[in-house]
Scaffold this motif. Structure first.
Motif, PDB file in Angstrom:
ATOM      1  N   PHE A 291     -46.805  68.757 -14.242  1.00 58.66           N
ATOM      2  CA  PHE A 291     -45.494  69.435 -14.706  1.00 58.66           C
ATOM      3  C   PHE A 291     -45.411  70.920 -14.913  1.00 58.66           C
ATOM      4  CE2 PHE A 291     -44.598  64.987 -16.264  1.00 58.66           C
ATOM      5  CZ  PHE A 291     -44.025  64.629 -15.082  1.00 58.66           C
ATOM      6  N   GLY A 292     -46.543  71.249 -15.571  1.00 64.18           N
ATOM      7  CA  GLY A 292     -46.657  72.726 -15.689  1.00 64.18           C
ATOM      8  C   GLY A 292     -46.891  73.508 -14.309  1.00 64.18           C
ATOM      9  N   GLN A 293     -47.443  73.196 -13.306  1.00 61.34           N
ATOM     10  CA  GLN A 293     -47.614  73.652 -12.070  1.00 61.34           C
ATOM     11  C   GLN A 293     -46.188  73.747 -11.423  1.00 61.34           C
ATOM     12  OE1 GLN A 293     -50.658  71.552 -10.103  1.00 61.34           O
ATOM     13  NE2 GLN A 293     -52.363  72.774 -10.939  1.00 61.34           N
ATOM     14  N   LYS A 294     -45.432  72.813 -11.416  1.00 60.88           N
ATOM     15  CA  LYS A 294     -44.345  72.551 -10.898  1.00 60.88           C
ATOM     16  C   LYS A 294     -43.095  73.402 -11.515  1.00 60.88           C
ATOM     17  CE  LYS A 294     -45.601  69.302  -8.028  1.00 60.88           C
ATOM     18  NZ  LYS A 294     -45.452  69.340  -6.428  1.00 60.88           N
ATOM     19  N   ILE A 295     -43.145  73.316 -12.795  1.00 66.00           N
ATOM     20  CA  ILE A 295     -41.936  74.488 -13.478  1.00 66.00           C
ATOM     21  C   ILE A 295     -42.318  75.714 -12.970  1.00 66.00           C
ATOM     22  CG2 ILE A 295     -41.448  75.173 -15.502  1.00 66.00           C
ATOM     23  CD1 ILE A 295     -41.842  72.218 -16.758  1.00 66.00           C
ATOM     24  N   ILE A 296     -43.714  76.144 -12.940  1.00 62.52           N
ATOM     25  CA  ILE A 296     -44.095  77.598 -12.688  1.00 62.52           C
ATOM     26  C   ILE A 296     -43.387  77.877 -11.005  1.00 62.52           C
ATOM     27  CG2 ILE A 296     -45.889  79.286 -12.077  1.00 62.52           C
ATOM     28  CD1 ILE A 296     -47.267  77.839 -14.496  1.00 62.52           C
ATOM     29  N   TRP A 297     -43.660  77.124 -10.184  1.00 62.77           N
ATOM     30  CA  TRP A 297     -43.530  77.268  -8.837  1.00 62.77           C
ATOM     31  C   TRP A 297     -41.574  77.080  -8.679  1.00 62.77           C
ATOM     32  CZ3 TRP A 297     -45.630  79.437  -5.050  1.00 62.77           C
ATOM     33  CH2 TRP A 297     -47.057  79.262  -5.012  1.00 62.77           C
ATOM     34  N   TYR A 298     -41.076  76.515  -9.638  1.00 66.74           N
ATOM     35  CA  TYR A 298     -39.577  76.358  -9.575  1.00 66.74           C
ATOM     36  C   TYR A 298     -38.936  77.626 -10.317  1.00 66.74           C
ATOM     37  CZ  TYR A 298     -39.336  71.584  -7.615  1.00 66.74           C
ATOM     38  OH  TYR A 298     -39.443  70.499  -7.049  1.00 66.74           O
ATOM     39  N   LEU A 299     -39.589  78.250 -11.167  1.00 72.00           N
ATOM     40  CA  LEU A 299     -39.381  79.387 -11.784  1.00 72.00           C
ATOM     41  C   LEU A 299     -39.391  80.574 -10.645  1.00 72.00           C
ATOM     42  CD1 LEU A 299     -40.585  79.394 -15.519  1.00 72.00           C
ATOM     43  CD2 LEU A 299     -38.316  79.037 -14.763  1.00 72.00           C
ATOM     44  N   VAL A 300     -40.420  80.525  -9.917  1.00 70.72           N
ATOM     45  CA  VAL A 300     -40.650  81.508  -8.941  1.00 70.72           C
ATOM     46  C   VAL A 300     -39.654  81.529  -7.744  1.00 70.72           C
ATOM     47  CG1 VAL A 300     -42.062  82.466  -7.070  1.00 70.72           C
ATOM     48  CG2 VAL A 300     -43.220  81.941  -9.449  1.00 70.72           C
ATOM     49  N   THR A 301     -39.220  80.435  -7.508  1.00 66.28           N
ATOM     50  CA  THR A 301     -38.310  79.993  -6.313  1.00 66.28           C
ATOM     51  C   THR A 301     -36.861  80.280  -6.787  1.00 66.28           C
ATOM     52  OG1 THR A 301     -39.663  78.038  -5.815  1.00 66.28           O
ATOM     53  CG2 THR A 301     -37.289  78.062  -5.162  1.00 66.28           C
ATOM     54  N   LEU A 302     -36.580  79.977  -8.295  1.00 63.90           N
ATOM     55  CA  LEU A 302     -35.309  80.395  -8.792  1.00 63.90           C
ATOM     56  C   LEU A 302     -35.169  82.080  -8.612  1.00 63.90           C
ATOM     57  CD1 LEU A 302     -32.766  79.848 -10.179  1.00 63.90           C
ATOM     58  CD2 LEU A 302     -34.091  80.089 -12.542  1.00 63.90           C
ATOM     59  N   VAL A 303     -36.220  82.961  -9.093  1.00 65.41           N
ATOM     60  CA  VAL A 303     -36.170  84.166  -9.081  1.00 65.41           C
ATOM     61  C   VAL A 303     -35.770  84.711  -7.493  1.00 65.41           C
ATOM     62  CG1 VAL A 303     -37.316  86.462  -9.420  1.00 65.41           C
ATOM     63  CG2 VAL A 303     -37.701  84.584 -10.882  1.00 65.41           C
ATOM     64  N   ILE A 304     -36.615  84.210  -6.567  1.00 63.75           N
ATOM     65  CA  ILE A 304     -36.163  84.843  -5.262  1.00 63.75           C
ATOM     66  C   ILE A 304     -34.814  84.348  -4.583  1.00 63.75           C
ATOM     67  CG2 ILE A 304     -36.919  84.095  -2.937  1.00 63.75           C
ATOM     68  CD1 ILE A 304     -39.818  83.699  -3.856  1.00 63.75           C
ATOM     69  N   ALA A 305     -34.408  82.959  -5.367  1.00 65.56           N
ATOM     70  CA  ALA A 305     -32.888  82.637  -4.950  1.00 65.56           C
ATOM     71  C   ALA A 305     -31.906  83.446  -5.499  1.00 65.56           C
ATOM     72  CB  ALA A 305     -33.053  81.035  -5.374  1.00 65.56           C
ATOM     73  N   VAL A 306     -32.219  83.845  -6.769  1.00 65.61           N
ATOM     74  CA  VAL A 306     -31.131  84.598  -7.299  1.00 65.61           C
ATOM     75  C   VAL A 306     -30.970  85.858  -6.664  1.00 65.61           C
ATOM     76  CG1 VAL A 306     -30.849  85.984  -9.338  1.00 65.61           C
ATOM     77  CG2 VAL A 306     -31.540  83.775  -9.480  1.00 65.61           C
ATOM     78  N   VAL A 307     -32.182  86.652  -6.167  1.00 63.80           N
ATOM     79  CA  VAL A 307     -32.063  87.801  -5.341  1.00 63.80           C
ATOM     80  C   VAL A 307     -31.158  87.733  -4.147  1.00 63.80           C
ATOM     81  CG1 VAL A 307     -33.380  89.458  -4.160  1.00 63.80           C
ATOM     82  CG2 VAL A 307     -34.090  88.856  -6.335  1.00 63.80           C
ATOM     83  N   LEU A 308     -31.836  86.600  -3.483  1.00 60.75           N
ATOM     84  CA  LEU A 308     -31.131  86.393  -2.038  1.00 60.75           C
ATOM     85  C   LEU A 308     -29.582  85.909  -2.304  1.00 60.75           C
ATOM     86  CD1 LEU A 308     -33.936  84.197  -0.395  1.00 60.75           C
ATOM     87  CD2 LEU A 308     -33.268  86.686   0.070  1.00 60.75           C
ATOM     88  N   ASN A 309     -29.177  85.361  -3.280  1.00 61.39           N
ATOM     89  CA  ASN A 309     -27.716  85.133  -3.377  1.00 61.39           C
ATOM     90  C   ASN A 309     -27.025  86.275  -3.913  1.00 61.39           C
ATOM     91  OD1 ASN A 309     -27.749  82.157  -3.287  1.00 61.39           O
ATOM     92  ND2 ASN A 309     -28.508  81.797  -5.407  1.00 61.39           N
ATOM     93  N   PHE A 310     -27.615  87.219  -4.284  1.00 63.04           N
ATOM     94  CA  PHE A 310     -26.917  88.605  -4.901  1.00 63.04           C
ATOM     95  C   PHE A 310     -26.860  89.291  -3.275  1.00 63.04           C
ATOM     96  CE2 PHE A 310     -26.928  92.947  -5.526  1.00 63.04           C
ATOM     97  CZ  PHE A 310     -26.018  93.163  -6.403  1.00 63.04           C
ATOM     98  N   LEU A 311     -27.797  89.445  -2.650  1.00 63.86           N
ATOM     99  CA  LEU A 311     -27.903  90.260  -1.389  1.00 63.86           C
ATOM    100  C   LEU A 311     -27.323  89.917  -0.243  1.00 63.86           C
ATOM    101  CD1 LEU A 311     -31.596  91.422  -1.525  1.00 63.86           C
ATOM    102  CD2 LEU A 311     -29.650  92.952  -2.061  1.00 63.86           C
ATOM    103  N   LEU A 312     -27.289  88.557   0.208  1.00 64.52           N
ATOM    104  CA  LEU A 312     -26.912  88.168   1.335  1.00 64.52           C
ATOM    105  C   LEU A 312     -25.287  88.143   1.571  1.00 64.52           C
ATOM    106  CD1 LEU A 312     -29.238  84.869   2.124  1.00 64.52           C
ATOM    107  CD2 LEU A 312     -29.208  87.436   3.017  1.00 64.52           C
TER     108      LEU A 312
END
Length: 334
Positions: free
Chosen positions: A8-29
């Protein structure tokens, strides 16, 4: 427990990274969309004005009020700070209404429509698929073509068929809206009945589409599990068929749980078709309004909500898999 913590620790870290990237794209696109939404708003304010200097001044005031005169990175920092507090700015297409107010009024309608419809469709589809695989014979032959038909009907096609048959031709149900236009939202019996009646067509258009795909998936997985070696061996040992079937359908449910979680995660975006056709006041309708009105504050907020829902749904699947499937824990301990 150690295996679960690592997994679960590995999964949560990857999801947090994905969330950060998604937030940037949601703002820019959305902000890369062509067009000038401020001009459309300003056009209503300066109607009848002939002084070019005054018109330019009004335009600059709107630019400053929306904060789009600042560099993009400054806008992004301000947007993130506001989003953390539930403030997504002011809508361009519905000015001066705030984006948070639009989302608050839209998400409730979408959840009330999509969540029950997806769960009911998922339950009915899996039950029918499992029964068809176990009983076989006439039941399977009769119901499989229906599953195939429902799974291949596009969402807009099913919605239009129900609209034409039950609203236009038979006149049994209303064709649009969430309640009568002559009613004020209250807890009165007439308003509740109007909401219930308007709810039927969009609800069943989603349920029928969901049933087909879930039933076919459950039927295929159940047939595969019923023919597995462990089932034959268990029957050879004389284990009761009811107990064997319990293990069979538990294994067959794993991919179906993934389907349910993804459906729940994307239900905000999946509402687009049903809500548009039936003019249902949910987040799908809000997204259409944002796209047509070049309203990127509203569009960014809608896509961010959908992104978070998808990520949470995927994380939910990972947790359920870790609990249901002991192979996950075993793999982490190796």
């Amino acid at each position: 427990m150690k295996g679960y913590k690592k997994y679960f620790g590995q999964k949560i870290i990857w999801y947090l990274v994905t969330l950060v990237i998604a937030v940037v794209l949601n703002f820019l696109l959305p902000r890369l969309m062509p067009g000038d939404p401020v001009s459309a708003i300003m056009g209503k304010s300066v109607s009848g004005m002939t002084d070019a200097t005054a018109i330019q001044k009004v335009y600059e005031q709107y630019i400053e009020a929306f904060g789009i005169d600042k560099p993009l990175y400054v806008q992004f920092i301000k947007w993130v700070q506001g989003a953390l507090h539930g403030d997504f700015g002011v809508s361009f297409s519905q000015y001066p209404r705030t984006v948070s107010d639009i989302l608050a009024s839209s998400i409730g309608w979408t959840l009330a429509l999509q969540l029950p419809a997806i769960i009911v469709g998922w339950l009915l589809g899996n039950i029918l698929g499992a029964v068809a695989a176990y009983m076989k014979g006439v039941f399977d032959k009769a119901i499989l073509p229906a599953f195939m038909f429902l799974s291949n009907v596009p969402a807009f096609g099913m919605a239009i068929v129900l609209l034409v048959v039950f609203s236009v031709q038979l006149g049994w149900l209303p064709s649009s809206g969430a309640y009568g236009y002559d009613l004020i939202p209250t807890m009165s019996l007439s308003f509740v009945w109007s909401v219930f009646v308007h709810y039927q067509l969009p609800f069943w258009s989603i349920v029928l589409i969901t049933i087909g795909g879930q039933a076919i998936g459950m039927r295929s997985m159940s047939i595969y599990e019923l023919n597995a070696d462990y089932v034959k061996y268990a029957r050879f040992l004389g284990i009761k068929d009811t107990k064997i079937v319990g293990y069979v359908f538990r294994n067959a449910m794993l991919p179906q749980i993934t389907g349910l979680a993804m459906s729940l995660g994307t239900m905000m975006g999946g509402a687009l078709v049903a809500e548009t056709i039936f003019s249902y006041p949910g987040i799908g309708t809000a997204m259409v309004s944002a796209i047509t009105g070049n309203d990127y504050p509203l569009l960014s907020a809608c896509t961010l909500v959908i992104t978070i829902m998808v990520l949470l749904a995927n994380l939910f699947v990972e947790i359920i898999y870790g609990i249901i499937d002991p192979r996950v824990k075993a793999a982490q301990q190796d």
